[in-house]
Scaffold this active site. Structure first.
Site, PDB file in Angstrom:
ATOM      1  N   GLY A   1       0.831  -1.212   0.000  1.00 18.06           N
ATOM      2  CA  GLY A   1       0.000   0.000   0.000  1.00 18.06           C
ATOM      3  C   GLY A   1       0.855   1.247   0.000  1.00 18.06           C
ATOM      4  O   GLY A   1       2.070   1.179   0.199  1.00 18.06           O
TER       5      GLY A   1
ATOM      6  N   ASP B   1       8.868   6.257   7.664  1.00 16.34           N
ATOM      7  CA  ASP B   1       8.423   7.550   8.189  1.00 16.34           C
ATOM      8  C   ASP B   1       7.475   8.282   7.230  1.00 16.34           C
ATOM      9  O   ASP B   1       7.002   9.372   7.541  1.00 16.34           O
ATOM     10  CB  ASP B   1       9.643   8.438   8.502  1.00 16.34           C
ATOM     11  CG  ASP B   1      10.508   8.691   7.260  1.00 16.34           C
ATOM     12  OD1 ASP B   1      10.132   8.223   6.154  1.00 16.34           O
ATOM     13  OD2 ASP B   1      11.549   9.348   7.394  1.00 16.34           O
TER      14      ASP B   1
ATOM     15  N   ARG C   1       4.015   6.102   1.744  1.00 15.80           N
ATOM     16  CA  ARG C   1       4.529   7.482   1.821  1.00 15.80           C
ATOM     17  C   ARG C   1       3.914   8.320   0.713  1.00 15.80           C
ATOM     18  O   ARG C   1       4.507   9.287   0.249  1.00 15.80           O
ATOM     19  CB  ARG C   1       6.040   7.498   1.705  1.00 15.80           C
ATOM     20  CG  ARG C   1       6.498   6.775   0.464  1.00 15.80           C
ATOM     21  CD  ARG C   1       7.913   6.967   0.141  1.00 15.80           C
ATOM     22  NE  ARG C   1       8.258   5.921  -0.818  1.00 15.80           N
ATOM     23  CZ  ARG C   1       9.358   5.887  -1.520  1.00 15.80           C
ATOM     24  NH1 ARG C   1      10.227   6.832  -1.367  1.00 15.80           N
ATOM     25  NH2 ARG C   1       9.599   4.910  -2.346  1.00 15.80           N
TER      26      ARG C   1
ATOM     27  N   ASP D   1       4.440  -4.718  -7.404  1.00  8.81           N
ATOM     28  CA  ASP D   1       3.764  -3.492  -6.959  1.00  8.81           C
ATOM     29  C   ASP D   1       4.268  -2.277  -7.741  1.00  8.81           C
ATOM     30  O   ASP D   1       3.727  -1.189  -7.587  1.00  8.81           O
ATOM     31  CB  ASP D   1       3.953  -3.274  -5.451  1.00  8.81           C
ATOM     32  CG  ASP D   1       5.413  -3.261  -5.044  1.00  8.81           C
ATOM     33  OD1 ASP D   1       6.128  -4.230  -5.377  1.00  8.81           O
ATOM     34  OD2 ASP D   1       5.852  -2.287  -4.412  1.00  8.81           O
TER      35      ASP D   1
END
Ligand code: AMP
Ligand code: MG
Length: 485
Positions: free
Chosen positions: A88, A123, A91, A250
Site C-alpha cells: 500500500g 516515516d 509514503r 507493486d
C-alpha cells in the site's frame, strides 16, 4: 473563486476496503522547488494558480485543495520474488483525479507526504535527492517518448529526514494515468475477495481500456492488453539502456507506464548484466533480465485474474496460459522493431536479431557508452564509432548494415531521420543527476533546472549542452544507485 484543480475522484468512490482515507501530515516550511507548467496546462490547470501560497501549501500537504479527497491505496506485491500480502501507499497520498485536455483521467498524488496505515516501519517521507531524481528522470522519459508517470511539482518541506545521514525533506507531486498496479489485483486475489477483484477489474477496464467492454470477453482481453502494454514498455527501456532496478509486482503499472523511479539508471558503459541498485544483490533486475522478469510479473497478474477468466478453474488456467505464452514473442517483435529503428531499418527480416547482437557484443567488449554509440551511428560518424569500438570489426559490421539497408523500404533521408529520432543525444546520466542533487543540497538549483531544460528535447543536439551528452569521466562514474526510501 474557481478551485485551482477540477478534481473528480472516481477511486474514492470505490468501496472502503480499497484504500485508507486520510489527510497529509503538514510540514514545517513549504517552499516551491519546481513546477511543471506545460504538464499543468495539459491537465487543464492554470500554472499561475498552482504557484500561489495556498496551492504550494497543498503541494506540501499543509492544506487540502477544494475537491480533493486524499487517500492511500491498498496493494500487495512480490518484492524481489518474495510475497508481501500487504504493502500500500506508505509514503504517498492520492489527492484525486482530473480529466486532462485529451479527455484522459489522470491521478494526482503526493509522494513523501507523511505516514499512512500502510507505512509499516517507514516515516512516510522522502528526502530531496530521490525527489529531484524522480523529477528529472520521469520527465526525461516522457520527452524520450516512453510511457511514464510525470512530475508536476517538487517542494521542500523545511524539515529534516533521517536516512544514513540527516537530509532535507521534499515532496513530489506525481501524475499518472492510473496508479493501479499488478499488486493492486494481487491484494484482492490473495484475500479471495472476488467481488473486490471484479470491481477493480471493471474499474480498470472502464478507465484504461474502455473499448474492450463491448467485446465478448472483457477480462481475457484486459489481460492481453496489459501484457501488450508491458511488452511495449520494457522493449522501449531496452532500447534506451534503461534499467528500472525494482521490477516488483507493486511497481508494474496496469496502464503500462514506467512507475517508481527508485534506484533506476540509464547505462553508460554497456554490459548486458549491468545492475545499479544497491539492494539488488542477486542481480535479479539486471538490464538483460528485464524481459524475463516482466514475463514473470505478468504471470502473477494472470494468476490474480484467474477467478474472473472462467468459472471453470481449469479453463481459466488454460486461458491465462495462452495469453501469457504470447509475451516472449510479442516482446521480441517490439524489441526488434525498436533496435532496427536505431539502425535506421523500418522492416524486419531474418538475421536482424543477429546483427543487433553483434553490435551489442562489440559494445560489451569495450564497455562502450550505450547512448553515445547509437548517437554516433545516427550521425553516421563512423570514425567516432571506430574510436570507441574495435575498428576492423565495426567497419565490417557497418558494411553489412549498408547492404542490408539496400533491401529496406526507407529512403536514405528517411533512415537518417528514423535513427536520429530513435537514438537520443541526451539521457539523464547518473553522474549529472548526482551533480544536480549535490548542488541542490548547497542551495544551487541551476544544474537541476539546466538538466530538465536540455532533457526536454533529447533527440536534438543543443549548442552549449555538449557536456551533458558526454559519458562520465572515470572518476565520475556512478556504480550504485539507492532507493532513497
Ligand atoms: P517502493 O520500493 O518505493 O516500491 O516501496 C515499497 C513499499 O514501501 C511501498 O508500499 C511504499 O509505500 C513503502 N515505502 C517506501 N518508502 C517508505 C517510507 N519512507 N515510509 C513509509 N513507507 C515507505
Ligand atoms: Mg513502489
Amino acid at each position: 473563486m474557481e478551485p485551482a484543480v477540477a478534481f473528480d475522484n472516481s477511486y474514492a468512490r470505490l468501496p472502503d476496503r480499497f484504500y485508507a482515507k486520510l489527510k497529509p501530515k503538514p510540514v514545517k516550511e513549504p517552499a516551491l522547488i519546481a513546477l511543471n507548467d506545460p504538464l499543468a496546462v495539459e491537465l487543464g490547470i492554470d500554472p499561475a494558480s498552482l504557484n500561489s501560497p495556498e496551492s504550494i501549501a497543498a503541494l506540501a500537504g499543509n492544506a487540502v485543495l477544494e475537491g480533493s479527497d486524499p487517500l492511500a491505496m491498498a496493494y500487495a506485491g512480490h518484492q524481489f520474488g518474495g510475497w508481501s500480502p500487504q504493502l500500500g501507499d506508505g509514503r504517498a497520498l492520492l489527492l484525486g483525479e482530473v480529466i486532462d485536455k485529451n479527455g484522459t483521467r489522470r491521478d494526482i498524488q503526493l509522494k513523501g507526504s507523511g505516514p499512512t496505515p500502510f507505512s509499516r516501519m517507514g516515516d512516510g517521507r522522502a528526502w530531496l535527492g530521490p525527489v529531484l531524481r524522480e523529477y528529472i528522470v520521469s520527465e526525461a522519459m516522457a520527452a524520450l517518448g516512453v510511457p511514464t508517470t510525470r512530475a508536476l511539482a517538487a517542494v521542500a518541506t523545511g524539515e529534516q529526514v533521517a536516512r544514513e545521514q540527516v537530509l532535507p525533506g521534499a515532496i513530489l507531486t506525481r501524475v499518472s494515468t492510473s496508479h493501479l498496479r499488478v499488486g493492486t489485483f494481487q491484494y484482492f486475489a490473495a484475500r479471495q475477495d472476488v467481488d473486490g477483484l471484479r470491481q477493480l477489474a471493471d474499474y480498470a477496464i472502464d478507465r484504461l481500456y474502455p473499448l474492450i467492454k463491448v467485446g465478448d470477453d472483457p477480462y481475457g482481453t484486459f489481460l492481453e492488453r496489459v501484457i501488450q502494454a508491458q511488452a511495449a514498455l520494457v522493449s522501449q527501456w531496452m532500447g534506451l539502456g534503461f534499467i528500472h532496478g525494482v521490477m516488483n509486482t507493486d511497481n508494474v503499472s496496469i496502464a503500462g507506464e514506467t512507475i517508481d523511479y527508485g534506484p533506476c539508471a540509464f547505462m553508460d558503459g554497456f554490459h548486458p548484466q549491468r545492475v545499479f541498485s544497491s539492494i539488488d544483490e542477486g542481480a535479479r533486475y539486471a538490464y538483460s533480465n528485464q524481459p524475463r522478469i516482466a514475463h514473470w510479473n505478468l504471470v502473477q497478474f494472470a494468476q490474480a485474474l484467474l477467478p474472473l477468466l472462467d468459472e471453470d478453474g481449469e479453463k481459466a488456467v488454460e486461458k491465462a496460459q495462452t495469453a501469457i505464452d504470447i509475451f516472449p514473442n510479442l516482446f521480441q517483435k517490439n524489441y526488434l522493431r525498436i533496435f532496427n529503428a536505431k539502425l535506421g531499418l523500418s522492416l524486419i527480416e531474418e538475421g536482424d536479431e543477429e546483427r543487433i547482437e553483434q553490435l551489442l557484443k562489440m559494445m560489451t567488449k569495450k564497455q562502450a557508452d550505450f547512448t553515445q554509440t547509437f548517437r554516433y551511428l545516427a550521425n553516421e560518424d563512423h570514425p567516432a564509432l571506430a574510436s570507441i569500438l574495435e575498428e576492423e570489426k565495426i567497419q565490417n559490421w557497418l558494411e553489412e548494415l549498408e547492404i542490408r539497408r539496400g533491401r529496406d523500404a526507407s529512403t536514405l533521408v528517411e533512415h537518417g531521420a528514423l535513427m536520429r529520432n530513435s537514438n537520443p543525444a541526451y539521457i539523464p546520466r547518473n553522474h549529472r543527476i548526482e551533480q544536480a542533487i549535490r548542488a541542490a543540497l548547497e542551495g544551487d538549483f541551476a544544474p537541476f533546472e539546466r538538466l530538465n531544460e536540455v532533457l526536454s528535447n533529447p533527440y536534438e543536439e543543443q549548442a552549449g549542452a555538449e557536456d551533458l551528452a558526454q559519458p562520465p569521466e572515470p572518476k565520475e562514474i556512478v556504480q550504485a544507485t539507492f532507493c532513497g526510501t
